[in-house]
Design a protein around this motif. Sequence first.
Motif, short mmCIF file in Angstrom:
data_model
loop_
_atom_site.label_atom_id
_atom_site.label_comp_id
_atom_site.label_asym_id
_atom_site.label_seq_id
_atom_site.Cartn_x
_atom_site.Cartn_y
_atom_site.Cartn_z
N THR A 67 30.81 6.75 -0.76
CA THR A 67 29.84 5.66 -0.66
C THR A 67 29.87 4.78 -1.91
O THR A 67 29.79 3.54 -1.83
CB THR A 67 28.44 6.24 -0.44
OG1 THR A 67 28.45 7.10 0.71
CG2 THR A 67 27.41 5.15 -0.24
N TRP A 68 29.97 5.41 -3.08
CA TRP A 68 30.03 4.64 -4.34
C TRP A 68 31.25 3.73 -4.36
O TRP A 68 31.16 2.58 -4.79
CB TRP A 68 30.07 5.62 -5.52
CG TRP A 68 30.05 4.94 -6.86
CD1 TRP A 68 28.97 4.65 -7.62
CD2 TRP A 68 31.20 4.47 -7.59
NE1 TRP A 68 29.34 4.01 -8.78
CE2 TRP A 68 30.73 3.88 -8.79
CE3 TRP A 68 32.57 4.47 -7.35
CZ2 TRP A 68 31.57 3.32 -9.74
CZ3 TRP A 68 33.42 3.91 -8.28
CH2 TRP A 68 32.93 3.34 -9.46
N GLU A 118 30.63 0.69 -1.96
CA GLU A 118 29.62 -0.23 -2.47
C GLU A 118 30.08 -0.90 -3.76
O GLU A 118 29.81 -2.10 -3.99
CB GLU A 118 28.30 0.52 -2.70
CG GLU A 118 27.68 1.08 -1.43
CD GLU A 118 27.30 -0.02 -0.46
OE1 GLU A 118 27.02 -1.15 -0.91
OE2 GLU A 118 27.28 0.25 0.75
N ALA A 151 25.14 4.27 -5.95
CA ALA A 151 25.50 3.35 -4.87
C ALA A 151 24.27 2.80 -4.18
O ALA A 151 24.23 1.63 -3.77
CB ALA A 151 26.40 4.07 -3.87
#
Length: 509
Positions: free
Chosen positions: A414-415, A418, A454
């Motif tokens: 996810t980081w 994003e 994120a």
Amino acid sequence: MKSDGEIMEILAAYDLTGSLRATAELTGCCHHTVARHVAARDAGRPIAEPAPRDRVTDAFLPKIEEWVETSKGRIRADKAHEKLLALGYVGSERSTRRAIAQVKAAWRLGHVRVHRPWIAEPGMWLQYDFGDGPRIGGVKTILFVAWLAFSRFRIVIPLRDRTAPSVFAALDRSFRIIGGAPTYVLTDNEKTVTTAHVAGVPVRNQQTLDFARHYGVTVLTCQPADPATKGGVEASVKLAKADLVPTDTNLRAEYSTFAELEKACEVFMDEVNNREHRATRRKPAAVLAEEAPRLHRVPETAHTVAFGLARTVPENTPMVTFENAQYSVPAHLLGTRVFVRVHGSGPGEQVIIVHHGPGGPVEVARHERARPGSPAINDEHFPGIRTRVPGDYTPRARTADEAEFLAIGAGAATWLVEAAAAGTGRMNLKMAEAVTLAKIAGTKQVDRALGDAALHGRFAHGDLASILNANVRRTTTHAADETRSLTQGTSAWAGLGAAPSSTAKEQNR
């Protein structure tokens, strides 16, 4: 009324004494009773049979017989009673009904159809008929039922309609199931077989003649409104409907898909063809093995003229083009040939796609009429394919460093997404820093910290370490419940203005 045993005692006593009164004294009955039974025996009448008496309808019996004969046994008793009253009849309607019932029963015995047992020859006769199948998704289905007369072998194939292509496809599959084609095929006078009757002679459908010529069979039809001429398949239809159609008697569950109905038909055929038939006392599947050599060979290619226009499925896209519109087919048909036709007209017009495989022609797809530029697609025809949406990226490691970073967990993925969307610089260094921190602080803590970063859009240098330290220091949490509040208390203000205690004085010194 005397029983049979008592009557036999009376007759035995009379034979012994020869006197009516003496017999009456011995048996305990009236001498008139003894005389009546003795007279009945001498006249040859059955014992205890009541003596016939004149009825009020006897005088009108010839007229009643005439009415029953003229009406072919259909005259109603109330109408006959009205006619009898006009002729001077004085009896009750109940007496009329009794007389009408007896005359009708005698008339039926004289006009009953006598059935001669049919001895079928092997390889000669195949009969087929249709039955109402279950509804699937609110759409009615049809059960095609075929019956091989000699072996009593039954075939049940579900259909979506009773059009000529569907019937021809079912017959082709039936021939391939039994391993050959018979000499005669018998069915009803439907439009797919008989177009009209001229002077009682059926006029055959030209498509049916082409089909029969292709397989070397002769298609015959039974007498109109006379199901007895194909009673074997009629019984098979009743049996199939009773077992396959969900009702309160068989407690069968509703079918959710057409494939479930096809599977149920296969299970039914396997069951009925592998159990002993009550007429032959043999299993139909075993008798079919003896009958198969008498059947004709089925052509390798099916009669495809009625199936529509031939189309070849591309090797990479399970779609076919028909009249400037595209329609999907199952993915396993890539590179094969299918047949496309139109069924119906108007708003309910459908496009049917048939594939001819080793087991015969099978309907593989059915779509609503599509327009050019708007293809008709069934998602089940594209298994394992996910629709790609712009902006929906799935991180895939291409280097060892990327694989090591993504191995941290879902928070790392996810980081990455994003941070890339936010245009973060020097991402490789920050990813390497996260891998190093995971080895020191633990994978779970770093993965959680990456997820928090994120979520809050913190992608600057040092943000990950700051979030990680905050999560580590937050070892205890306070929560409010019914017995404890997080609001600051007033106990510290209780000693304000009070004299200091001795202990406090000593501490001040």
